[in-house]
Design a protein around this motif. Structure first.
Motif, PDB file in Angstrom:
ATOM      1  N   LEU A  80       7.368  -7.293   5.560  1.00 12.59           N
ATOM      2  CA  LEU A  80       8.365  -6.752   6.482  1.00 12.59           C
ATOM      3  C   LEU A  80       9.127  -5.581   5.881  1.00 12.59           C
ATOM      4  O   LEU A  80       9.963  -4.976   6.556  1.00 12.59           O
ATOM      5  CB  LEU A  80       9.357  -7.855   6.872  1.00 12.59           C
ATOM      6  N   SER A  81       8.851  -5.273   4.615  1.00 11.46           N
ATOM      7  CA  SER A  81       9.557  -4.199   3.915  1.00 11.46           C
ATOM      8  C   SER A  81       8.937  -2.851   4.257  1.00 11.46           C
ATOM      9  O   SER A  81       7.716  -2.730   4.378  1.00 11.46           O
ATOM     10  CB  SER A  81       9.499  -4.426   2.401  1.00 11.46           C
ATOM     11  N   HIS A  82       9.793  -1.839   4.362  1.00 14.69           N
ATOM     12  CA  HIS A  82       9.320  -0.502   4.751  1.00 14.69           C
ATOM     13  C   HIS A  82       9.796   0.584   3.799  1.00 14.69           C
ATOM     14  O   HIS A  82       9.745   1.769   4.141  1.00 14.69           O
ATOM     15  CB  HIS A  82       9.762  -0.188   6.184  1.00 14.69           C
ATOM     16  N   ASN A  83      10.259   0.195   2.612  1.00 17.07           N
ATOM     17  CA  ASN A  83      10.543   1.190   1.573  1.00 17.07           C
ATOM     18  C   ASN A  83      10.181   0.587   0.220  1.00 17.07           C
ATOM     19  O   ASN A  83      10.049  -0.634   0.083  1.00 17.07           O
ATOM     20  CB  ASN A  83      11.999   1.656   1.619  1.00 17.07           C
ATOM     21  N   LEU A  84      10.033   1.441  -0.765  1.00 20.53           N
ATOM     22  CA  LEU A  84       9.529   1.020  -2.065  1.00 20.53           C
ATOM     23  C   LEU A  84      10.460   0.020  -2.747  1.00 20.53           C
ATOM     24  O   LEU A  84       9.992  -0.955  -3.336  1.00 20.53           O
ATOM     25  CB  LEU A  84       9.323   2.252  -2.959  1.00 20.53           C
ATOM     26  N   TYR A  85      11.752   0.237  -2.658  1.00 16.38           N
ATOM     27  CA  TYR A  85      12.686  -0.648  -3.354  1.00 16.38           C
ATOM     28  C   TYR A  85      12.688  -2.050  -2.747  1.00 16.38           C
ATOM     29  O   TYR A  85      12.843  -3.048  -3.457  1.00 16.38           O
ATOM     30  CB  TYR A  85      14.090  -0.040  -3.332  1.00 16.38           C
ATOM     31  N   ALA A  86      12.514  -2.118  -1.435  1.00 11.23           N
ATOM     32  CA  ALA A  86      12.412  -3.431  -0.795  1.00 11.23           C
ATOM     33  C   ALA A  86      11.137  -4.135  -1.228  1.00 11.23           C
ATOM     34  O   ALA A  86      11.134  -5.360  -1.447  1.00 11.23           O
ATOM     35  CB  ALA A  86      12.448  -3.274   0.728  1.00 11.23           C
ATOM     36  N   LEU A  87      10.051  -3.387  -1.377  1.00 15.59           N
ATOM     37  CA  LEU A  87       8.805  -3.981  -1.871  1.00 15.59           C
ATOM     38  C   LEU A  87       8.989  -4.541  -3.273  1.00 15.59           C
ATOM     39  O   LEU A  87       8.545  -5.657  -3.580  1.00 15.59           O
ATOM     40  CB  LEU A  87       7.682  -2.937  -1.871  1.00 15.59           C
ATOM     41  N   TYR A  88       9.655  -3.783  -4.125  1.00 16.17           N
ATOM     42  CA  TYR A  88       9.892  -4.246  -5.498  1.00 16.17           C
ATOM     43  C   TYR A  88      10.779  -5.491  -5.519  1.00 16.17           C
ATOM     44  O   TYR A  88      10.529  -6.438  -6.270  1.00 16.17           O
ATOM     45  CB  TYR A  88      10.553  -3.135  -6.318  1.00 16.17           C
ATOM     46  N   ALA A  89      11.827  -5.495  -4.695  1.00 12.69           N
ATOM     47  CA  ALA A  89      12.749  -6.629  -4.677  1.00 12.69           C
ATOM     48  C   ALA A  89      12.055  -7.897  -4.201  1.00 12.69           C
ATOM     49  O   ALA A  89      12.250  -8.983  -4.774  1.00 12.69           O
ATOM     50  CB  ALA A  89      13.949  -6.314  -3.787  1.00 12.69           C
ATOM     51  N   THR A  90      11.246  -7.789  -3.178  1.00 13.37           N
ATOM     52  CA  THR A  90      10.562  -8.974  -2.652  1.00 13.37           C
ATOM     53  C   THR A  90       9.466  -9.448  -3.605  1.00 13.37           C
ATOM     54  O   THR A  90       9.231 -10.655  -3.722  1.00 13.37           O
ATOM     55  CB  THR A  90       9.973  -8.683  -1.266  1.00 13.37           C
ATOM     56  N   ARG A  91       8.840  -8.529  -4.305  1.00 11.05           N
ATOM     57  CA  ARG A  91       7.862  -8.947  -5.329  1.00 11.05           C
ATOM     58  C   ARG A  91       8.559  -9.653  -6.478  1.00 11.05           C
ATOM     59  O   ARG A  91       7.997 -10.567  -7.089  1.00 11.05           O
ATOM     60  CB  ARG A  91       7.092  -7.741  -5.856  1.00 11.05           C
ATOM     61  N   ALA A  92       9.779  -9.238  -6.784  1.00 10.89           N
ATOM     62  CA  ALA A  92      10.539  -9.928  -7.823  1.00 10.89           C
ATOM     63  C   ALA A  92      10.823 -11.369  -7.413  1.00 10.89           C
ATOM     64  O   ALA A  92      10.740 -12.291  -8.239  1.00 10.89           O
ATOM     65  CB  ALA A  92      11.849  -9.182  -8.090  1.00 10.89           C
ATOM     66  N   LEU A  93      11.130 -11.601  -6.147  1.00 13.88           N
ATOM     67  CA  LEU A  93      11.338 -12.963  -5.652  1.00 13.88           C
ATOM     68  C   LEU A  93      10.072 -13.792  -5.817  1.00 13.88           C
ATOM     69  O   LEU A  93      10.115 -14.950  -6.257  1.00 13.88           O
ATOM     70  CB  LEU A  93      11.748 -12.934  -4.180  1.00 13.88           C
ATOM     71  N   VAL A  94       8.939 -13.203  -5.472  1.00 14.28           N
ATOM     72  CA  VAL A  94       7.661 -13.914  -5.602  1.00 14.28           C
ATOM     73  C   VAL A  94       7.367 -14.226  -7.063  1.00 14.28           C
ATOM     74  O   VAL A  94       6.934 -15.335  -7.400  1.00 14.28           O
ATOM     75  CB  VAL A  94       6.516 -13.080  -4.981  1.00 14.28           C
ATOM     76  N   GLY A  95       7.609 -13.265  -7.939  1.00 11.31           N
ATOM     77  CA  GLY A  95       7.362 -13.491  -9.364  1.00 11.31           C
ATOM     78  C   GLY A  95       8.237 -14.581  -9.943  1.00 11.31           C
ATOM     79  O   GLY A  95       7.767 -15.427 -10.711  1.00 11.31           O
TER      80      GLY A  95
END
Length: 247
Positions: free
Chosen positions: A102-117
Motif C-alpha cells: 500500500l506504500s507509494h514512496n520509498l521511505y514508506a517502503l523502507y519503514a514497512t520492510r523494517a516492520l517485516v524484518g
C-alpha cells in the motif's frame, strides 16, 4: 478418567496446532525474505521509478534488522515466553506485509520492510524454544525438521509460484493477499496458543549477559559462525536480492 483423557488429547492437539501455525508464520517470514525484492525486483523498480540500489536496499533492511537483533530476541523470548513473542512477531510481520504493497514512496517502503524484518527476527527462535520445551528428547529433531521444511517452503513459494501470481494480478495485489494470509495465521496462533498448556518463563536468563559472554569466548564456535555468516550471506544475496537480475 475418560474426561481426563479427552482433556489431555485436546490439550495435546492444541499444542500441535499451535506449533503448526507458528511454522506457518515462519513460512511467511521466509517468503518475505526471498520474494522481496528478488521476485518483484523489476516490478517495484518500474512501478515506483526507483534505482537498482534503492530496490536492493529493501532486502538489505530486512536482513540487517533480522540479524542485528537476534541476541535481544533470544533474551526477550526467555523473559516473556514464546506466546507473547510470537504474537508480537506475527503482528509486526502482518502489519508490514499489508502496508508494504500500500506504500507509494520509498521511505514508506523502507519503514514497512523494517516492520517485516523486526517481526521475522523473532520467529525462528520461537520455534526452537517451543519445540525444545514441548517436544524435547527424541522428538526434537523430528518436529524441528518439519518446522524447517514448512518454513523453507515459504522461500520456494516466493519464487516461481509467486511470480505467476504477480504476472496475473500484479505485485501489489499479490502481496496484499500474502499479508491477509499472514493475519489469518496469526489469528490461529493466538487461538491455539491460548488453549495449549502454559509453559513457565525463565526470567532469570535475561538478567545477565554472562551467558552471552561465555558463548562469545567459546573459540570452537568461531569457525562455524564465520562459515555460516559467509555462506548464508552469499546465498541470500543471490536468492533474495540480485538473483532475478542475474537470470
Amino acid at each position: 478418567m475418560i474426561d481426563t483423557l479427552i482433556e489431555a488429547v485436546r490439550r495435546r492437539r492444541a499444542e500441535l496446532l499451535f506449533i503448526f501455525f507458528v511454522d506457518i508464520i515462519y513460512f511467511f517470514s521466509y517468503f518475505q525474505r526471498v520474494a522481496i525484492p528478488g521476485t518483484v525486483f523489476d516490478e517495484i523498480q518500474r512501478d515506483m521509478s526507483l534505482s537498482s540500489v534503492a530496490v536492493a536496499s529493501l532486502g538489505a533492511i530486512y536482513l540487517y534488522l533480522y540479524g542485528g537483533v537476534q541476541i535481544f530476541c533470544g533474551m526477550s523470548i526467555d523473559r516473556f515466553g514464546v506466546l507473547r513473542a510470537i504474537i508480537l512477531a506475527g503482528a509486526l510481520l502482518s502489519l508490514g506485509s499489508i502496508l508494504f504493497p500500500l506504500s507509494h514512496n520509498l521511505y514508506a517502503l523502507y519503514a514497512t520492510r523494517a516492520l517485516v524484518g523486526l517481526g521475522s527476527s523473532l520467529v525462528y527462535l520461537c520455534i526452537i524454544k517451543e519445540v525444545d520445551t514441548r517436544f524435547s528428547g527424541p522428538n526434537f529433531s523430528v518436529f524441528l525438521s518439519m518446522s524447517l521444511v514448512i518454513g523453507y517452503a515459504g522461500g520456494l513459494f516466493g519464487t516461481f509460484p509467486f511470480e505467476r501470481i504477480v504476472s496475473a494480478h500484479g505485485w501489489r495485489h499479490g502481496l496484499l493477499g500474502v499479508g491477509a494470509c499472514s493475519v489469518l495465521a496469526l489469528a490461529c496462533v493466538i487461538y491455539f496458543g491460548l488453549r495449549a498448556p502454559a509453559l513457565p518463563t525463565t526470567r532469570e536468563t535475561c538478567e545477565s549477559l554472562a551467558a552471552l559472554w561465555h558463548v562469545i569466548r567459546n573459540k570452537t564456535s568461531h569457525p562455524v559462525v564465520i562459515a555460516n555468516a559467509t555462506l548464508f550471506g552469499g546465498y541470500f544475496l543471490v536468492q533474495s536480492t540480485i538473483g532475478k537480475k542475474l537470470l
